[in-house]
Design a protein around this motif. Structure first.
Motif, PDB file in Angstrom:
ATOM      1  N   MET A   1       1.547  27.452  45.700  1.00  0.00           N
ATOM      2  CA  MET A   1       2.016  27.902  44.417  1.00  0.00           C
ATOM      3  C   MET A   1       0.977  27.703  43.333  1.00  0.00           C
ATOM      4  SD  MET A   1       5.930  26.907  44.903  1.00  0.00           S
ATOM      5  CE  MET A   1       6.389  27.329  46.554  1.00  0.00           C
ATOM      6  N   GLU A   5      -3.948  30.282  45.907  1.00  0.00           N
ATOM      7  CA  GLU A   5      -3.243  30.701  47.103  1.00  0.00           C
ATOM      8  C   GLU A   5      -3.008  32.207  47.136  1.00  0.00           C
ATOM      9  OE1 GLU A   5       0.607  29.076  47.953  1.00  0.00           O
ATOM     10  OE2 GLU A   5      -0.327  27.120  47.651  1.00  0.00           O
ATOM     11  N   LEU A  80       7.474  19.203  38.379  1.00  0.00           N
ATOM     12  CA  LEU A  80       8.759  19.532  39.000  1.00  0.00           C
ATOM     13  C   LEU A  80       9.856  18.703  38.348  1.00  0.00           C
ATOM     14  CD1 LEU A  80      10.360  21.035  41.157  1.00  0.00           C
ATOM     15  CD2 LEU A  80       9.765  19.258  42.772  1.00  0.00           C
ATOM     16  N   ILE A 135       3.605  15.882  42.014  1.00  0.00           N
ATOM     17  CA  ILE A 135       4.772  16.752  41.912  1.00  0.00           C
ATOM     18  C   ILE A 135       6.006  16.061  42.476  1.00  0.00           C
ATOM     19  CG2 ILE A 135       5.823  18.858  42.814  1.00  0.00           C
ATOM     20  CD1 ILE A 135       3.317  20.276  42.574  1.00  0.00           C
ATOM     21  N   ILE A 136       5.837  15.426  43.642  1.00  0.00           N
ATOM     22  CA  ILE A 136       6.998  14.889  44.343  1.00  0.00           C
ATOM     23  C   ILE A 136       7.613  13.717  43.598  1.00  0.00           C
ATOM     24  CG2 ILE A 136       7.757  13.834  46.509  1.00  0.00           C
ATOM     25  CD1 ILE A 136       6.949  16.875  46.463  1.00  0.00           C
ATOM     26  N   ILE A 314      16.416  29.873  52.310  1.00  0.00           N
ATOM     27  CA  ILE A 314      15.396  29.755  53.356  1.00  0.00           C
ATOM     28  C   ILE A 314      14.627  31.060  53.512  1.00  0.00           C
ATOM     29  CG2 ILE A 314      15.053  29.425  55.830  1.00  0.00           C
ATOM     30  CD1 ILE A 314      17.409  27.495  55.750  1.00  0.00           C
ATOM     31  N   PHE A 317      12.257  31.681  50.520  1.00  0.00           N
ATOM     32  CA  PHE A 317      11.043  30.878  50.455  1.00  0.00           C
ATOM     33  C   PHE A 317      10.088  31.220  51.582  1.00  0.00           C
ATOM     34  CE2 PHE A 317      13.574  28.042  47.708  1.00  0.00           C
ATOM     35  CZ  PHE A 317      12.745  28.107  46.623  1.00  0.00           C
ATOM     36  N   LEU A 318      10.641  31.656  52.719  1.00  0.00           N
ATOM     37  CA  LEU A 318       9.745  32.035  53.811  1.00  0.00           C
ATOM     38  C   LEU A 318       9.117  33.405  53.562  1.00  0.00           C
ATOM     39  CD1 LEU A 318      11.579  30.763  57.001  1.00  0.00           C
ATOM     40  CD2 LEU A 318       9.609  29.798  55.838  1.00  0.00           C
TER      41      LEU A 318
ATOM     42  N   ILE B  79      12.137  26.515  61.217  1.00  0.00           N
ATOM     43  CA  ILE B  79      11.756  26.776  59.831  1.00  0.00           C
ATOM     44  C   ILE B  79      10.626  25.890  59.331  1.00  0.00           C
ATOM     45  CG2 ILE B  79      14.096  27.572  59.254  1.00  0.00           C
ATOM     46  CD1 ILE B  79      14.202  24.947  57.567  1.00  0.00           C
ATOM     47  N   PRO B  82       6.153  27.209  59.516  1.00  0.00           N
ATOM     48  CA  PRO B  82       5.245  27.662  58.453  1.00  0.00           C
ATOM     49  C   PRO B  82       4.857  26.554  57.486  1.00  0.00           C
ATOM     50  CG  PRO B  82       7.422  28.674  58.212  1.00  0.00           C
ATOM     51  CD  PRO B  82       7.430  27.937  59.508  1.00  0.00           C
ATOM     52  N   ARG B  86       0.624  24.425  55.743  1.00  0.00           N
ATOM     53  CA  ARG B  86       0.162  24.082  54.401  1.00  0.00           C
ATOM     54  C   ARG B  86      -0.268  22.629  54.337  1.00  0.00           C
ATOM     55  NH1 ARG B  86       2.948  27.398  50.083  1.00  0.00           N
ATOM     56  NH2 ARG B  86       3.398  29.329  51.158  1.00  0.00           N
ATOM     57  N   GLU B  89       0.687  18.459  48.809  1.00  0.00           N
ATOM     58  CA  GLU B  89       1.862  18.647  47.970  1.00  0.00           C
ATOM     59  C   GLU B  89       2.573  19.964  48.248  1.00  0.00           C
ATOM     60  OE1 GLU B  89       0.769  17.848  43.862  1.00  0.00           O
ATOM     61  OE2 GLU B  89       1.658  15.870  44.145  1.00  0.00           O
ATOM     62  N   ASP B  90       1.803  20.998  48.577  1.00  0.00           N
ATOM     63  CA  ASP B  90       2.420  22.274  48.913  1.00  0.00           C
ATOM     64  C   ASP B  90       3.337  22.127  50.109  1.00  0.00           C
ATOM     65  OD1 ASP B  90       1.629  23.925  46.997  1.00  0.00           O
ATOM     66  OD2 ASP B  90      -0.073  24.793  48.076  1.00  0.00           O
ATOM     67  N   VAL B  92       4.861  19.328  51.171  1.00  0.00           N
ATOM     68  CA  VAL B  92       6.058  18.571  50.810  1.00  0.00           C
ATOM     69  C   VAL B  92       7.033  19.458  50.049  1.00  0.00           C
ATOM     70  CG1 VAL B  92       6.903  16.498  49.702  1.00  0.00           C
ATOM     71  CG2 VAL B  92       4.603  16.547  50.571  1.00  0.00           C
ATOM     72  N   LEU B  93       6.479  20.225  49.108  1.00  0.00           N
ATOM     73  CA  LEU B  93       7.326  21.039  48.241  1.00  0.00           C
ATOM     74  C   LEU B  93       8.069  22.100  49.044  1.00  0.00           C
ATOM     75  CD1 LEU B  93       7.885  21.077  45.276  1.00  0.00           C
ATOM     76  CD2 LEU B  93       6.205  22.885  45.023  1.00  0.00           C
ATOM     77  N   LEU B  94       7.342  22.805  49.906  1.00  0.00           N
ATOM     78  CA  LEU B  94       7.993  23.867  50.678  1.00  0.00           C
ATOM     79  C   LEU B  94       9.032  23.268  51.623  1.00  0.00           C
ATOM     80  CD1 LEU B  94       7.962  26.931  51.073  1.00  0.00           C
ATOM     81  CD2 LEU B  94       6.478  26.585  53.033  1.00  0.00           C
ATOM     82  N   LEU B  96      10.717  20.596  51.213  1.00  0.00           N
ATOM     83  CA  LEU B  96      11.845  20.150  50.400  1.00  0.00           C
ATOM     84  C   LEU B  96      12.761  21.335  50.067  1.00  0.00           C
ATOM     85  CD1 LEU B  96      10.948  17.864  47.434  1.00  0.00           C
ATOM     86  CD2 LEU B  96      12.184  19.899  46.949  1.00  0.00           C
TER      87      LEU B  96
END
Lengths: 343, 285
Positions: A1, A5, A80, A135-136, A314, A317-318, B79, B82, B86, B89-90, B92-94, B96
């Motif tokens: 993001m 990317e 976030l 972020i987390i 899901i 996002f995929l 799932i 994919p 990555r 952080e990307d 972890v974020l995805l 999550l």
């Protein structure tokens, strides 16, 4: 993001990368906002007869304003905030309680309430920057705030009415309680937020946002005070959330903890934003419109609603990690490129 | 006072077990599994249903744990594929965001099909006196199971080759791969392990209080708090944090009241992040 990317084809040539707002493209952006505003202004002609549907449409605009604010915080500066609902709830409860208990005119309390949300939003950013949370961790710390706020609302029965919520009297004798006018009030709010978003991104603040989002260390090295701009985003976004929440309290005339929980606000706002496209101007509005419409269509299958939401989340996002607007925009660009190459 | 602290320890041990399941997955896969609490709930519901249809407690518990393991592995192989492409952080974020979706699907399915199902395991042995406090047999058995599981975990990670390989992946994925460890295989193993832990947690929880279908999100949050306070990726930290949070929980819900307790717990977690972002035993921030 992050920016790097994105596919190269999208970033290259005559089209500025998404999120960049040059002077020429900003005229187009304002036109797009005007067109969206006009389209949304026509909605009451279609469904204005039904009180229920107007209520749904107003909720849709509320979520659009949440998503715009969230876009400013998360999309522009990578913070976030999982406290969208809580910050809006702070605004709503503060404004409702002060105006009803102390008899202060509600337009004033709305400003006060959004000031409080602004302060909290800024404080989150300040803590996150100070302790250099990623972020987390920013997500987890704001999530703990969301949950604590929810518990506080449930616990402080005397003040908040606990689980049953409170009736908000302030605003009940104004046009805000009519069927159609509040829709336009919220539409104006959404348009103000959108224009504010664009103006902010055209200013030096916007340049700093883009720099720190793309590469924080590089931004710091070029002399951008990353901490300050993060706090700007957190505070402005927090204030926007608080104001929208407060306005909702006076329009709806009733608020309860369920209106502001993580599951009912943060998750949908995040889904709408990602669906529309993080970092795009109109993405939040498109996302909110699509999901409000889908929600209404799926309303009769309420039992399966949660499952449908999960599957949608899901798949989205995929399939579109960059958002629908960008995915569609990308297709157009590719078409144009191949046509140029063909002859 | 002693009774309250003992209660807190019983609870804390279980919190620790729950936290370990989340923390090992985070440490090894770089994945934050927000459907983790739902795994425990699925295990509980499978146990409850199979027991009602006549299965004895032992096999029913096994069936429940297998169900949790099956879902964990399914996630790992579908799932989350994919997600592993990555980094940092990307990733972890995805993970999550995707696992929130999974949590919704599981919750939605349970609400739809089994709206009133709940698991309670009644251990009707006589209460036992410890330090002058009469403890329910259920609490003691739950603690015993948790301690055994904790001991087994420490044994596994400290002495077995597979366990050492797993820890090497936590410390440095690339380095581990260079030494001939296959991160994907370790990940599969650890996901299965997290399923087992979720199932065990469901079992021990049900011995002290019923596990309803709505508990998933709460379990996930508890696990997350334990993990964050203990330090992401640290097993020792998770157990210590679980104990601390369990005792704090028991004390404040006894002396102050239940909603303030939640706020105190959340504040404790938030404070830990602010004061020490890496947690009590965390290696990396």
């Amino acid at each position: 993001m992050t920016a790097d990317e994105r596919p190269v084809s999208e970033q290259s040539a005559n089209h500025p990368p998404p999120g960049t707002i040059s002077r020429e493209s900003s005229r187009r952006t304002f036109l797009a906002i005007a067109a969206a505003g006009l389209a949304l202004a026509l909605v009451p002609i279609w469904i204005g007869g039904s009180r229920t549907l107007m209520g749904v449409a107003i909720t849709g605009l509320l979520f659009a304003s949440y998503a715009i604010a969230f876009n400013l915080i998360f999309g522009s500066t990578n913070q976030l905030f999982l406290a969208v609902g809580a910050l809006a709830g702070v605004g709503a409860y503060t404004s409702a309680i002060i105006s009803d208990r102390l008899g202060v005119p509600f337009p004033l309390t709305m400003v006060l309430a959004s000031g409080l949300s602004m302060f909290i939003g800024g404080a989150f950013s300040w803590i996150a920057v100070r302790r250099s949370l990623g972020i987390i961790f920013t997500g987890i710390i704001t999530l703990t705030f969301s949950l604590a706020f929810d518990n506080l609302l449930l616990g402080q029965r005397g003040l908040t009415g606990g689980e049953t919520g409170i009736v908000v009297d302030a605003g009940s004798d104004t046009f805000l309680r009519n069927q159609i006018p509040p829709y336009y009030v919220f539409l104006i709010l959404v348009l103000i937020y959108l224009i504010g978003y664009v103006l902010l991104h055209r200013s030096h603040i916007g340049w700093a946002f883009r720099a720190l989002r793309d590469d924080e260390i590089a931004a710091e090295l070029t002399g951008i005070n990353v901490a300050r701009y993060r706090i700007y985003a957190g505070a402005i976004g927090g204030g926007m959330l608080g104001f929208a929440g407060a306005l909702w309290a006076h329009v709806e005339g009733f608020i309860s903890p369920a209106t502001f929980t993580f599951v009912h606000v943060d998750v949908p706002a995040l889904v709408m934003l990602v669906f529309g496209g993080i970092g795009t101007v109109l993405g939040p509005v498109v996302g909110a419109a699509v999901f409000t419409y889908l929600g209404e269509v799926l309303a009769s299958y309420s039992q399966l609603r949660l499952i449908a939401d999960g599957i949608l989340l899901i798949v989205l996002f995929l399939a579109f990690p960059q958002g629908v607007i960008r995915a569609l925009g990308l297709r157009l660009n590719q078409l144009r490129a191949s046509r140029k190459a063909a002859p | 006072m002693t009774a309250v602290i003992l209660d807190g320890i019983v609870l804390g041990l279980q919190f620790g077990l729950l936290g370990v399941g989340l923390t090992v997955v985070y440490g090894i896969g770089g994945v934050l599994n927000l459907a983790y609490g739902q795994l425990a709930v699925v295990a509980a519901i499978v146990m409850s249903i199979t027991m009602r249809s006549g299965l004895a407690t032992g096999p029913a518990v096994l069936a429940g744990i297998s169900a949790a393991v099956a879902i964990a592995l399914l996630l790992n192989f579908t799932i989350l594929k994919p997600v592993y492409k990555r980094d940092d952080e990307d990733r972890v974020l995805l993970s999550l965001l995707l696992t929130i979706g999974v949590a919704f699907i599981i919750d939605g399915f349970l609400v739809w099909r089994y709206p009133i199902e709940a698991l309670s395991l009644n251990i009707d042995w006589d209460p036992v006196s410890i330090l002058g406090v009469r403890m329910r047999a259920g609490s003691l058995l739950a603690s015993a199971i948790t301690l055994l599981a904790g001991g087994a975990l420490i044994f596994f990670f400290r002495t077995t080759t597979t366990g050492k390989a797993a820890r090497s992946v936590i410390q440095d994925e690339v380095g581990a791969r260079l030494c001939g460890v296959n991160p994907a295989a370790v990940r599969t193993l650890i996901f299965a392990l997290s399923g087992v832990l979720a199932g065990l947690f469901a079992t021990t929880q049900a011995m002290t209080s019923p596990v309803p279908i709505s508990a998933g999100f709460d379990f996930t949050i508890t696990a997350l708090l334990v993990t964050v306070v203990g330090g992401l990726g640290s097993i020792r930290g998770a157990f210590l944090a679980g104990l601390i949070l369990g005792v704090v929980n028991a004390m404040s819900s006894f002396y102050i009241g239940s909603y303030v307790t939640t706020i105190i717990l959340l504040a404790a977690a938030a404070l830990t992040i602010v004061v020490r972002p890496s947690g009590l035993f965390g290696a990396k921030a």
